[in-house]
Design an enzyme around this catalytic site. Sequence first.
Site, mmCIF file in Angstrom:
data_model
loop_
_atom_site.group_PDB
_atom_site.id
_atom_site.type_symbol
_atom_site.label_atom_id
_atom_site.label_comp_id
_atom_site.label_asym_id
_atom_site.label_seq_id
_atom_site.Cartn_x
_atom_site.Cartn_y
_atom_site.Cartn_z
ATOM 1 N N GLY A 141 3.895 -3.722 -3.628
ATOM 2 C CA GLY A 141 3.900 -3.894 -5.079
ATOM 3 C C GLY A 141 4.386 -2.612 -5.726
ATOM 4 N NE ARG A 142 0.398 2.345 -5.976
ATOM 5 C CZ ARG A 142 -0.642 2.333 -6.812
ATOM 6 N NH1 ARG A 142 -0.541 2.916 -7.977
ATOM 7 N NH2 ARG A 142 -1.786 1.762 -6.465
ATOM 8 C CB CYS A 159 -11.519 5.414 -31.445
ATOM 9 S SG CYS A 159 -12.023 3.781 -30.932
ATOM 10 N N GLY A 175 0.767 -1.242 0.000
ATOM 11 C CA GLY A 175 0.000 0.000 0.000
ATOM 12 C C GLY A 175 0.793 1.285 0.000
ATOM 13 N NE ARG A 177 -1.978 3.323 -11.339
ATOM 14 C CZ ARG A 177 -1.953 4.474 -10.738
ATOM 15 N NH1 ARG A 177 -1.338 5.504 -11.283
ATOM 16 N NH2 ARG A 177 -2.508 4.633 -9.570
ATOM 17 C CE1 TYR A 184 -7.854 2.159 -10.226
ATOM 18 C CE2 TYR A 184 -5.777 2.458 -11.390
ATOM 19 C CZ TYR A 184 -6.761 1.631 -10.890
ATOM 20 O OH TYR A 184 -6.648 0.284 -11.046
ATOM 21 C CD GLU A 210 0.505 -9.554 0.402
ATOM 22 O OE1 GLU A 210 0.457 -10.776 0.577
ATOM 23 O OE2 GLU A 210 -0.467 -8.805 0.613
HETATM 24 N N1 LLP Z 1 -1.424 -7.196 -1.288
HETATM 25 C C1 LLP Z 1 -2.677 -7.333 -1.733
HETATM 26 C C2 LLP Z 1 -3.520 -8.387 -1.195
HETATM 27 C C3 LLP Z 1 -3.160 -6.455 -2.720
HETATM 28 O O1 LLP Z 1 -4.408 -6.576 -3.145
HETATM 29 C C4 LLP Z 1 -2.310 -5.470 -3.249
HETATM 30 C C5 LLP Z 1 -2.775 -4.558 -4.301
HETATM 31 C C6 LLP Z 1 -0.998 -5.393 -2.764
HETATM 32 C C7 LLP Z 1 -0.593 -6.272 -1.769
HETATM 33 C C8 LLP Z 1 0.002 -4.406 -3.275
HETATM 34 O O2 LLP Z 1 -0.376 -3.112 -3.036
HETATM 35 P P1 LLP Z 1 0.605 -1.916 -3.439
HETATM 36 O O3 LLP Z 1 1.843 -2.012 -2.579
HETATM 37 O O4 LLP Z 1 0.899 -2.058 -4.871
HETATM 38 O O5 LLP Z 1 -0.193 -0.720 -3.122
HETATM 39 N N2 LLP Z 1 -4.370 -1.138 -10.270
HETATM 40 C C9 LLP Z 1 -4.339 -0.200 -9.161
HETATM 41 C C10 LLP Z 1 -3.785 -0.818 -7.901
HETATM 42 C C11 LLP Z 1 -4.540 -2.017 -7.410
HETATM 43 C C12 LLP Z 1 -3.934 -2.614 -6.168
HETATM 44 C C13 LLP Z 1 -4.484 -3.966 -5.910
HETATM 45 N N3 LLP Z 1 -3.937 -4.644 -4.795
HETATM 46 C C14 LLP Z 1 -3.521 1.026 -9.569
HETATM 47 O O6 LLP Z 1 -3.010 1.072 -10.672
HETATM 48 O O7 LLP Z 1 -3.409 1.964 -8.795
#
Ligand code: LLP
Length: 422
Positions: A284-285, A352, A244, A320, A324, A282
Amino acid sequence: MAATQLSHVLPLGSRVNDLGHLEIGGCDALELAREFGTPAYFVAEDDIRTRARAYVEAMRARHDDFDVLFASKAFPCTAVYRLLAEEGLVCDVASGGELALALRGGFDPKRIYLHGNAKSLAELEQAIDAGIGHVVLDSFMDIDRLERVAADRGVSQRVLIRVTPGVAGRTHAKISTGQADSKFGFGLDDAKLAIERLRGSGSLELVGLHMHIGSQLLSLEAYRPAVEALATLGDFPVYNFGGGLGVAYTAGQQPPAIEEWVDANVSALHELLGRDKRLLIEPGRSLVANSTVTLYTVETVKRNVSTWVGVDGGMSDNLRPMLYGSVYEAFFADRPQLAGTGETAHVAGKHCESGDVIVRDVPLADPQPGDVLVTPATGAYGHAMASNYNGIPRPPVIFCKDGDARVVVRRETYDDLAARDV
Ligand code: LLP
């Protein structure tokens, strides 16, 4: 312009070279565009490694028993899996497809966690047959199904329960996940029932609780109340606090540092749950977003009420802004020192529909057809959410390091567009 004046949204190590061009991973962005074509995602490999190490080091400095999981939905391509497996991370997958890619990328199945609010029977079987380490359970039906699959195969499967703690991180509604009315996880009352249910299971071994309260969080305040909510559910050896941490998409954004995020989470763990726990996180981003820039070529410049700079990609490579309302920076690869100056324009994609605008109201220095336009911070959920809308082949992914560039995902061809036709 001195390197220090480049926006912090660019990959670590980016600079302006002697020709006055943007350089990513030691490679001249204009040369990259010429060699590999546009649109394309260019990844500074060392940026991802540095951020992965920052997470691991920050955790190690504060807590003994931990793992950093790559939330692979952010950038699911084999080369990124491989790189983060090399860095010693563990992996979170959200589908059978991500599981297949993670295994291909070299993750030990024991070091993979499977998520999903609507896992299929086939995905659960695939996971168990692969010998996956943990499954994160999301509903009572998920429990029933997995229990049957594990029992049929005579295996004992380790599981976590995903809890929606009733605390929502402050972010865009579409990526907020911790609130009670969520498609994810068990609310606190149901979580108690799920824990009871699993205590009596012969084939599922409950080791702990999981939460993920939202994505692109630019403040840390929601984590502690969420952990407080978890603490009402009893005492477990393992806790996964999700991801997150937000990133900077524009120069004005200053998200918390990785170390601050880790500190807030570890403090909450120690104070509310204890020091003897295994802590999983966990991200990601925040591992991958700023590692990457997308390069486009300007095709057209049109002036009516606004100035429209039309480029050769759009919502098929970056959804995105449309989903969003996300804001990106844009400037030209051969004159980065002029970023933020010039005529206010909209960078329009080639699709388009009117919503296909990648960046609105951005000053662009004398846009001309053929110019190479840079949008930074496209590493997370860019390639991941790309599509073939309008029959556009998806862009390649190119890793850049120490002045060398290599294709890790090739550009799609028109034949690829028809490859599944029968
Ligand atoms: N763990 C779980 C269970 C998740 O559902 C997610 C993201 C993460 C970890 C990783 O979260 P992060 O560190 O990336 O915030 N497509 C959207 C983002 C969707 C996130 C979904 N879950 C965007 O482009 O902003």
